[in-house]
Design an enzyme around this catalytic site. Structure first.
Site, PDB file in Angstrom:
ATOM      1  N   ASP A 113     -13.927  -0.554  -6.559  1.00 22.17           N
ATOM      2  CA  ASP A 113     -14.003   0.263  -5.731  1.00 22.17           C
ATOM      3  C   ASP A 113     -13.712   1.687  -6.192  1.00 22.17           C
ATOM      4  O   ASP A 113     -12.293   1.751  -6.522  1.00 22.17           O
ATOM      5  CB  ASP A 113     -13.776  -0.150  -4.251  1.00 22.17           C
ATOM      6  N   HIS A 169     -11.951  -5.275 -12.246  1.00 19.72           N
ATOM      7  CA  HIS A 169     -12.724  -6.379 -12.730  1.00 19.72           C
ATOM      8  C   HIS A 169     -13.218  -6.087 -13.940  1.00 19.72           C
ATOM      9  O   HIS A 169     -13.692  -5.004 -14.499  1.00 19.72           O
ATOM     10  CB  HIS A 169     -13.570  -6.623 -11.664  1.00 19.72           C
ATOM     11  N   SER A 256      -4.779   5.550  -8.199  1.00 20.52           N
ATOM     12  CA  SER A 256      -4.841   4.934  -9.610  1.00 20.52           C
ATOM     13  C   SER A 256      -6.317   5.247 -10.234  1.00 20.52           C
ATOM     14  O   SER A 256      -6.981   5.398  -9.521  1.00 20.52           O
ATOM     15  CB  SER A 256      -4.474   3.532  -9.532  1.00 20.52           C
TER      16      SER A 256
END
Length: 295
Positions: A113, A169, A256
Site C-alpha cells: 500500500d 510483498h 518508508s
C-alpha cells in the site's frame, strides 16, 4: 500540501501528513536543519524512538492515531485493544479479502500500500528522486555489476506513509536471494524531505535483494528506512520459492519506501501511473493491485 492521484475517482486527494508541522519546521528552518544534521538523522534517535514505540506506554497513542487518520480497522486482523504497543499496531496484518491479488501471471502488482511513481528507460547515472534531484544506481546499491542489469529499465518507487499498512510483498512467483544491508542515515522520505536532501535514498539505511521471478526477469527489491524506522524486518526465507503476494517483510514505525528495478522490455506500466509521474504526482495504490503488464 501534497496531492495524490486517485485512480478510482480520477481526481486528486490531499494527503494528510503525520507530523506535518514538525516536518516543515525540521526541513524548512535553519534551527530545524541544524537539529536534523546533529541529531535527528542519526541511528541513535530512531533507535530510542523505536524503543518507545515497542513499549506498552506507546499503546496509548493508538486510538487517537486511528481517529485522526480515519484508519478502517475492520480491514485488519486485530482489534485496537489487542495491540500492546504502537509498533504492534504499526505492523498490523491485513485481512486478505481486503487486498485481493491480481493473480494472472502477466500482471504486475504493487508490492504494498502506498503512493507510487514510475520511471521508464532509466539512465543509471541519473535516476529521478524528485524534480531536479537525481542519484546513480551504483550509489544506491553499491554494486556496479548488478546495477548494470537495469540500464534503460524501469524504476518503481512506492512511498509508504506512517498511516499505511507497512508490510511489503512479492510481485510474482520466484526465488529471492539473500538480503544485502547498507548502513546509513534516517532522513524522512516524505516529499517535504525529498525536495531538500539530495540523493536521500543513497544516504538512508537500506537493504536490497535480487528476486528471480518467473515472469518479469530479475527484479531488484530495495527497502529504504527513514526517520524513526527502527528496523527493516525481512520475513521471507532466502533461496526458497515464494508465491505472488507472499509477504517479504515489514517496516517498524515511520514512513518508508520500497523501490523496484526491472530490466528493459520486461513490463509495460499502466498509462495513468506514467502520466501522473510525468506531471509530478504520485498515484495511490494497494498491495496486489495491477500496475502493469508483462511484455
Amino acid at each position: 500540501m501534497i496531492k495524490i492521484f486517485n485512480r478510482k475517482t480520477k481526481t486528486y486527494d490531499i494527503e494528510k501528513i503525520s507530523g506535518e508541522k514538525y516536518l516543515n519546521w525540521i526541513y524548512d528552518t535553519s534551527v530545524g536543519v541544524s537539529l536534523l544534521e546533529i541529531f535527528l538523522k542519526r541511528k541513535f534517535f530512531s533507535h530510542i524512538y523505536g524503543k518507545y514505540c515497542d513499549s506498552s506506554y506507546s499503546s496509548k497513542k493508538i486510538p487517537s492515531f486511528v481517529k485522526d487518520f480515519n484508519i478502517n480497522m475492520d480491514e485488519y486482523e486485530n482489534s485496537l485493544d489487542e495491540f500492546k504497543s504502537f509498533n504492534e499496531f504499526f505492523i498490523r496484518k491485513i485481512k486478505s479479502k481486503y487486498r485481493p491479488i491480481a493473480s494472472e501471471k502477466n500482471l504486475l502488482i504493487s508490492p504494498g500500500d502506498g503512493r507510487i511513481s514510475v520511471y521508464e528507460n532509466i539512465d543509471l547515472n541519473k535516476i529521478v528522486q524528485i524534480k531536479s534531484f537525481h542519484y546513480s544506481m551504483n550509489e544506491l546499491i553499491m554494486n556496479d555489476e548488478i546495477a548494470s542489469l537495469y540500464k534503460n529499465g524501469t524504476c518503481i518507487i512506492l512511498r509508504l506513509c506512517p498511516t499505511d499498512y507497512h508490510r511489503f510483498h512479492f510481485i510474482d512467483d520466484g526465488i529471492c536471494d539473500n538480503t544485502i544491508k547498507i548502513d546509513g542515515k534516517y532522513y524522512s522520505v516524505n516529499p517535504i524531505a525529498l525536495k531538500k536532501i539530495p540523493k536521500l535514498f543513497c544516504q538512508n539505511k537500506r537493504e536490497w535483494s535480487l528476486f528471480h521471478t518467473d515472469n518479469f526477469g530479475k527484479v531488484l527489491y530495495l527497502e529504504v528506512g527513514a526517520t524513526c524506522v527502527g528496523s527493516i524486518i525481512q520475513t521471507y526465507r532466502p533461496n526458497k520459492r515464494v508465491s505472488k503476494g507472499d509477504e517479504k517483510g515489514y517496516f517498524k514505525f515511520g514512513g518508508s519506501t520500497v523501490i523496484l528495478f526491472l530490466e528493459k522490455d520486461k513490463v509495460k506500466i499502466d498509462r495513468d501511473i506514467i502520466e501522473q509521474t510525468n506531471l509530478g504526482y504520485e498515484t495511490k495504490v494497494l498491495i496486489g493491485e495491477k500496475i502493469g503488464t508483462k511484455i
